[in-house]
Design a protein around this motif. Sequence first.
Motif, mmCIF file in Angstrom:
data_model
loop_
_atom_site.group_PDB
_atom_site.id
_atom_site.type_symbol
_atom_site.label_atom_id
_atom_site.label_comp_id
_atom_site.label_asym_id
_atom_site.label_seq_id
_atom_site.Cartn_x
_atom_site.Cartn_y
_atom_site.Cartn_z
ATOM 1 N N HIS A 93 0.561 16.920 -7.248
ATOM 2 C CA HIS A 93 1.049 17.437 -5.938
ATOM 3 C C HIS A 93 1.017 16.466 -4.604
ATOM 4 C CE1 HIS A 93 0.764 21.431 -7.680
ATOM 5 N NE2 HIS A 93 -0.450 21.098 -8.489
ATOM 6 N N GLY A 94 0.960 15.211 -4.834
ATOM 7 C CA GLY A 94 1.014 14.485 -3.732
ATOM 8 C C GLY A 94 2.130 13.385 -3.947
ATOM 9 N N ALA A 95 2.418 12.884 -2.844
ATOM 10 C CA ALA A 95 3.572 11.896 -2.583
ATOM 11 C C ALA A 95 3.098 10.831 -1.585
ATOM 12 C CB ALA A 95 4.688 12.546 -2.354
ATOM 13 N N GLY A 96 3.713 9.731 -1.527
ATOM 14 C CA GLY A 96 3.387 8.822 -0.289
ATOM 15 C C GLY A 96 4.815 7.641 -0.539
ATOM 16 N N TRP A 97 4.670 6.879 0.357
ATOM 17 C CA TRP A 97 5.628 5.897 0.842
ATOM 18 C C TRP A 97 5.027 4.504 0.544
ATOM 19 C CZ3 TRP A 97 5.513 10.579 2.816
ATOM 20 C CH2 TRP A 97 6.631 11.137 2.914
ATOM 21 N N ARG A 98 6.031 3.677 -0.092
ATOM 22 C CA ARG A 98 5.398 2.217 0.193
ATOM 23 C C ARG A 98 5.359 1.579 1.503
ATOM 24 N NH1 ARG A 98 5.581 0.161 -4.957
ATOM 25 N NH2 ARG A 98 7.113 0.831 -6.398
ATOM 26 N N GLU A 99 4.357 1.142 1.857
ATOM 27 C CA GLU A 99 4.414 0.555 3.510
ATOM 28 C C GLU A 99 5.535 -0.295 3.719
ATOM 29 O OE1 GLU A 99 0.625 -0.129 6.430
ATOM 30 O OE2 GLU A 99 0.651 -1.182 4.520
ATOM 31 N N SER A 100 5.779 -1.101 2.857
ATOM 32 C CA SER A 100 6.769 -2.422 3.087
ATOM 33 C C SER A 100 8.316 -1.555 3.177
ATOM 34 C CB SER A 100 6.854 -3.312 1.941
ATOM 35 O OG SER A 100 7.238 -2.324 0.824
ATOM 36 N N ALA A 101 8.376 -0.413 2.662
ATOM 37 C CA ALA A 101 9.649 0.199 2.882
ATOM 38 C C ALA A 101 9.515 0.874 4.463
ATOM 39 C CB ALA A 101 9.946 1.244 1.776
ATOM 40 N N VAL A 102 8.541 1.418 4.710
ATOM 41 C CA VAL A 102 8.433 2.278 5.950
ATOM 42 C C VAL A 102 8.674 1.183 7.193
ATOM 43 C CG1 VAL A 102 7.009 3.425 7.346
ATOM 44 C CG2 VAL A 102 7.182 4.242 5.196
ATOM 45 N N ASN A 103 7.991 0.017 6.751
ATOM 46 C CA ASN A 103 8.181 -1.100 7.936
ATOM 47 C C ASN A 103 9.461 -1.578 8.054
ATOM 48 O OD1 ASN A 103 5.177 -1.195 8.174
ATOM 49 N ND2 ASN A 103 4.700 -2.581 6.970
ATOM 50 N N ARG A 104 10.068 -1.734 6.736
ATOM 51 C CA ARG A 104 11.419 -2.063 6.989
ATOM 52 C C ARG A 104 12.249 -1.206 7.801
ATOM 53 N NH1 ARG A 104 11.787 -2.725 1.556
ATOM 54 N NH2 ARG A 104 13.341 -1.159 1.371
ATOM 55 N N ARG A 162 0.847 -1.147 -0.044
ATOM 56 C CA ARG A 162 0.027 -0.267 0.036
ATOM 57 C C ARG A 162 0.839 1.266 0.119
ATOM 58 N NH1 ARG A 162 -3.729 -0.339 5.215
ATOM 59 N NH2 ARG A 162 -2.530 1.508 5.174
ATOM 60 N N ILE A 163 0.507 2.335 -0.381
ATOM 61 C CA ILE A 163 0.967 3.509 -0.590
ATOM 62 C C ILE A 163 0.448 4.340 0.718
ATOM 63 C CG2 ILE A 163 1.648 5.707 -1.511
ATOM 64 C CD1 ILE A 163 2.980 3.379 -3.034
ATOM 65 N N ILE A 164 1.233 4.746 1.558
ATOM 66 C CA ILE A 164 0.827 5.636 2.700
ATOM 67 C C ILE A 164 1.151 7.005 2.722
ATOM 68 C CG2 ILE A 164 0.449 3.515 4.445
ATOM 69 C CD1 ILE A 164 3.080 4.246 5.565
ATOM 70 N N ARG A 165 0.576 7.921 3.200
ATOM 71 C CA ARG A 165 0.618 9.467 3.035
ATOM 72 C C ARG A 165 1.659 9.943 4.376
ATOM 73 N NH1 ARG A 165 -2.178 11.933 -1.019
ATOM 74 N NH2 ARG A 165 -0.799 13.494 -0.362
ATOM 75 N N LEU A 166 1.854 11.191 4.115
ATOM 76 C CA LEU A 166 2.874 11.741 5.031
ATOM 77 C C LEU A 166 2.249 11.725 6.698
ATOM 78 C CD1 LEU A 166 5.479 13.311 5.910
ATOM 79 C CD2 LEU A 166 4.139 15.399 5.353
ATOM 80 N N LYS A 167 1.055 11.888 6.624
ATOM 81 C CA LYS A 167 0.420 12.024 8.056
ATOM 82 C C LYS A 167 0.393 10.648 8.786
ATOM 83 C CE LYS A 167 -3.383 14.314 9.962
ATOM 84 N NZ LYS A 167 -4.742 14.757 9.844
ATOM 85 N N THR A 168 0.462 9.541 8.114
ATOM 86 C CA THR A 168 0.427 7.969 8.474
ATOM 87 C C THR A 168 1.747 7.803 8.982
ATOM 88 O OG1 THR A 168 -1.445 7.547 7.263
ATOM 89 C CG2 THR A 168 0.012 5.624 8.056
#
Length: 67
Positions: A42-53, A6-12
């Motif tokens: 105008h939007g960006a997000g992070w791969r949830e798997s990368a953030v979890n790593r 999933r792609i998660i946004r900055l706030k998350t």
Amino acid sequence: MSNSERIIRLKTVLARTGLSRSTLYRKIADGTFPRQLSISVHGAGWRESAVNRWIDDPAAYREGQGA
């Protein structure tokens, strides 16, 4: 798309990592936090798997290293 892709946004990302916005972007610049993906003009997000790593081992995370 699996849950970890999933792609998660900055706030998350900020809520899950406990980092401030300025610290997050400093870590991205240093290569010690995953880079965001452009998801719209105008939007960006992070791969949830990368953030979890990163959450699993923040001290050892380096951009470009495999899972």
